[in-house]
Design an enzyme around this catalytic site. Structure first.
Site, PDB file in Angstrom:
ATOM      1  N   THR A  37       4.119   2.092   2.284  1.00 18.73           N
ATOM      2  CA  THR A  37       5.436   2.064   1.794  1.00 18.73           C
ATOM      3  C   THR A  37       6.136   3.295   2.310  1.00 18.73           C
ATOM      4  OG1 THR A  37       4.783   1.015  -0.404  1.00 18.73           O
ATOM      5  CG2 THR A  37       6.688   2.471  -0.625  1.00 18.73           C
ATOM      6  N   GLY A  55       0.869  -0.960  -0.145  1.00 23.23           N
ATOM      7  CA  GLY A  55       0.110  -0.098   0.091  1.00 23.23           C
ATOM      8  C   GLY A  55       0.980   1.292   0.041  1.00 23.23           C
ATOM      9  N   CYS A  56       0.292   2.286  -0.466  1.00 20.49           N
ATOM     10  CA  CYS A  56       0.956   3.774  -0.400  1.00 20.49           C
ATOM     11  C   CYS A  56       1.498   3.867   0.931  1.00 20.49           C
ATOM     12  CB  CYS A  56       0.186   4.511  -0.996  1.00 20.49           C
ATOM     13  SG  CYS A  56      -1.569   4.942  -0.475  1.00 20.49           S
ATOM     14  N   TYR A  57       0.701   4.110   1.819  1.00 20.46           N
ATOM     15  CA  TYR A  57       0.991   4.603   3.255  1.00 20.46           C
ATOM     16  C   TYR A  57       1.756   3.619   3.835  1.00 20.46           C
ATOM     17  CZ  TYR A  57      -3.046   7.949   3.396  1.00 20.46           C
ATOM     18  OH  TYR A  57      -3.678   8.979   3.117  1.00 20.46           O
TER      19      TYR A  57
END
Lengths: 351, 351, 351, 351
Positions: free
Chosen positions: C158, C154-156
């Site tokens: 990462t 996921g973006c967060y």
């Protein structure tokens, strides 16, 4: 105390009307109705208005019974409804002695056939359209004074017509040379969730729309004809800019004689110096849309280009302020015999 | 009629003060002065205020003679001046019976040594700082009533302290567990043209600043100690977001017992239900900064996380509204015996 | 030449994947499919890609026959589909020897029960989830090398995990003290037209969401446990900021010994100095999200607060770059034996 | 391998040139110089480029000795320097056989007197200006092939001239009827910290500038005359919009015969169908500036208004892409005999 109601309350024009009215000492909101949002609380629709408990209302439906009830204790009805449906509500209201101010375009055309042509809808009451008073108060307030039905002008036509008015009156504008290039903030595109208007799509983005076909074209042409007595065919070209509020109109007119910028400034000042909501700037101080944010002001500056014999006018407003809710309240004040600036002589919120 | 003047007028706090005061029926602006912008017209500094002719003033200098003259017909003096220079002006004002409201931090600390440590400037008048009244009215209005010198709170401390207050009073917050993560709009960074604050640099951009060193840290710690009697050491971390106005504080506190979200809502409502400028939301309706734009409101919602035994409070204000000019007017109303909401009970301008 | 296809192509992750792949010399797009947008031309869905004629494809449906056909000439399949449906596609793909990289969360959890608990959906293939390789390459590239099924992070998680990694490895972080405060640009909220994400609503606005309940919480906790061997319970709190791209994570950790900022810088540099996509900054140069726009970079800086014994880490990425499409290509390069930076070692587009 | 250097490196054009060149396989940056920023590290000036170690250079001064040294190992020199100073550098470069590409306007006019009149500076080398090649490659690439000195076109003239070109060639445009209304993002206003360009001032704001006096007017007029052989006097009116990148030109031309939109589309397609960087859209799909962000593309659509006999052309570019750095690289490729698209055939970064 003016008792007012609104049908089409869950619109950007509605939200701004309610916000501004909180500053108005002589009005009371009686009913809010909306064909799409009925059943919602008004304060959930516009959460920034929480705490203003006079607005703790449930949005009503727009069926006959609801409208009947709404009209029973209303003095002024504001309408922001679908094209072609205004006369349904207006007929009922006027029959009961309720005055009507319409945000839409149904009643803006003396000749409803022009409306039909551009809006592609059948008009149900040509007579009503003919008799409605189209009122940018700075130009037509005298006609508005005794009106029962006000066609509140469109946002682009307001900025454009106020910007053109002093120059048109000189008779110097050459027929069919007017080009109106405008940009609007996104509140002008409404509250409906459309992909192209998502933050992701519109930030850092700019686009034209409605090339050669935008419906505000004939409205501006009608205004020019009303002012000059001459039918001008114009280009009106809108664009969407990445900002929530604001209209900037850049108006090009070929003129039949030379001007100086000082002469233009004096001409515009002479026209508007006693107008509380119009601020004329010299050519050296071009107006920023932000100078009018959340207000009823229109700021403008005119410049002459001796190379091309064109006057270029920059005219800015807040599209949902002077371009919608502010002007509607100004018109309400006029038809109800209140001071014209009551409740709306508020400073812009820049920055 | 309260006659007021401002030194440091050419600031964002000044612009917002003047805008809001136009809505205040019992004040009159007498003088504007500014060490940097003197000689300019106030209406050129804030062009959005054109047309409000009571503001057609020239910005005065801040030398002794000018200040002397300014104080001669002023009842309340607002100060927004460099750190370390407040007492110079305040001494003169108080000596003449002029009340002072300071936007800066000079007078915010009971112990001026704390101020000296964080602001790296020598404080010229520790006694004055000790006696000044630091007033977030919702918490300390009683102390403010008889004050001659008000230390108007910082923007971040206002949002944070109002958000913490009801929870702190329960005694449930575990010592040294508070983390305050905040973001601010760019008006908080002032009007000085700095490369990093250009539109080009800040649009679509987000960054932290002042990690572990921001000067609002000890101000918040002092407030917590004043409220609880216990010294908490906290982390306060600000960030700059691509927006002009608004502060969002996200506050994390470890608590020594369980809560439910409903319990928190009731606790906050009980504290603030009679406060005109605080709007408590349930955990299911988190506040948007836009709901407070250009207003004196503070909106908040508290949530309990049973997994971590932390309460998370979201508290939002307009940094130059409730975070500066709005609260300053609220304090002025208090010290001058006017109704506390006079002139500032205005709706936010969203959208 | 790697032949790749995507199901869920009409997503922000898809658009960014296709944009980045144009820079990749060893791939060829074979098929695009989407359950919602099938029948549209890909170049109408992403008009900025016009002119790149290898993308002149019609979006296919996701029924069995279409998927069968799609898999017949595909080497790597990218998935961006609804929670709970990944295994349907992945089973078919793996059965045919097609490698899979999933943008969603279905395969991110070793224990699919954790996924079920947070995502409120029944997981159809716990075994597949257990065996999928979750790969932030800077930490887990060795495991990825032989994987057939990659769970793209996921973006967060990462931004957060890369920011935490060097500090976690020191063993200095006190259990259960980690608080992760994050903001994201609006591309993280998807392409669905939702009222709250309209330009009008989000410009000049900031709000928290998912307090104490966001689904990236257990993903970050799993990563911390994988790295340290210890289960930490954390607070993860996301916010939406008025910007299209970018994630800023501000991470607070209590540590069991003192650090200096220089020591932290050296620690982070030592970890990442050979990583092409991680840029470590000193505490005096906090990263801006704009420094990573449209790229696969992660920029970070760590600061120690001796007053609170906390380390504060600022870590930024582009949420659809390193946070989605960029990292997916990085993982594709790894599993296909290509140089890891191929096609994605592109500079950010600031300003 | 083309060895290139830049004087005026610390500019937005410079930053974008360096970013794009990272994608160019046949160039090597040798020197960066700047009259204002010398002594700084290039990677501190453009922090987004960190990690690209070939750019780990210190910005050099522009005194004679520095320039001498810079020219000694340079094949192509890019200039972005003050008006009136180009010939100083260009003479030295050309004398040493170094080719020059100038971002400024000094060399754009065949008749340097026109330049002197609009730029209010004395031109030091009229002959050089006469012989420089002004190159929008899609129109004048043949002339550029053997040039040693390229006058890289202005941003507004590029979007405008490409938009006008096919229509002008038909001979249908009536003399002196062209009006060019444009907007630009703020990167066009440079990197100098100016109050009016602060984020706080420009967000949610729109304004015109340079009414009837902007210096790109004669450049566009020269282009029209070069194409048609007829001198047209035009109005060119720029505005600043709240966005970092992008130019939108809306061009109005009265024509001497009727068109259909399909006819216009075919006309434009016929002109540009083999041009890699021009994308023609039908009137029903108006270009968004975002479709060209961070790229060398120019997107356009033409519409005919039968009511006014005007053609309205919308033409968009990225002002620092095709409007500056992208086109400069395109010209470099041409004069150095490289494939014209090398390094710059990159997709835009929308959203």
């Amino acid at each position: 105390m003016v008792r007012y109601s609104m049908i089409g309350a869950a619109s950007n024009a509605g939200g701004e009307l309610f916000r501004m009215m909180l500053n108005h000492p002589e009005t009371k909101l009686m009913h809010v109705a909306d064909g799409f949002a009925h059943g919602q609380r008004l304060l959930d629709t516009f959460p920034a208005l929480n705490g203003f408990n006079e607005y703790d209302l449930v949005i009503e439906d727009v069926d006959d019974a609801s409208v009947e009830k709404l009209l029973s204790d209303t003095d002024v009805l504001f309408l922001a409804v679908d094209a072609g449906t205004v006369s349904d509500y207006a007929e009922k209201a006027l029959a009961k002695g309720v005055k009507v101010i319409d945000f839409g375009a149904d009643m803006r055309f003396r000749d409803a056939k022009v409306w039909e042509e551009w809006y592609k809808v059948k008009h149900k009451n040509h007579e009503m359209s003919k008799n409605a008073v189209y009122s940018i108060p700075e130009i037509w307030r005298d006609k508005a004074k005794n009106a029962n039905l006000i066609a509140n002008p469109g946002c682009y036509p307001t900025a454009t017509t106020l910007g053109l008015y002093p120059l048109l009156k000189t008779g110097a504008v050459v027929k069919d040379t007017i080009i109106v290039n405008t940009i609007s903030g996104t509140t002008g595109a409404g509250r409906r969730p459309v992909f192209q208007n998502l933050y992701t799509e519109m930030e850092n983005n700019f686009r034209a729309y409605g090339v050669a076909t935008h419906r505000h074209t004939p409205e501006i042409e009608q205004n020019i004809e009303t002012i000059t007595g001459v039918k001008h065919i114009i280009n009106f070209q809108p664009h969407l800019a990445p900002m929530a509020r604001g209209i900037h109109a850049t108006i090009y007119c070929t003129v039949n004689r030379d001007f100086t910028n000082e002469e233009l400034y004096d001409l515009y000042q002479a026209q508007y110096k006693d107008e509380p909501f119009v601020r004329v700037h010299p050519a050296s101080q071009l107006p920023n849309t932000k100078w009018t944010a959340a207000s009823n002001f229109c700021d403008m500056a005119a410049t002459y280009d001796p190379r091309t014999h064109r006057v270029i006018i920059c005219s800015v407003i807040d599209n949902i302020g002077k371009g919608a809710a502010g002007q509607a309240i100004q018109n309400m004040n006029i038809i109800m015999g209140l001071p014209e600036t009551m409740g709306i002589y508020m400073p812009p919120t820049a920055p």
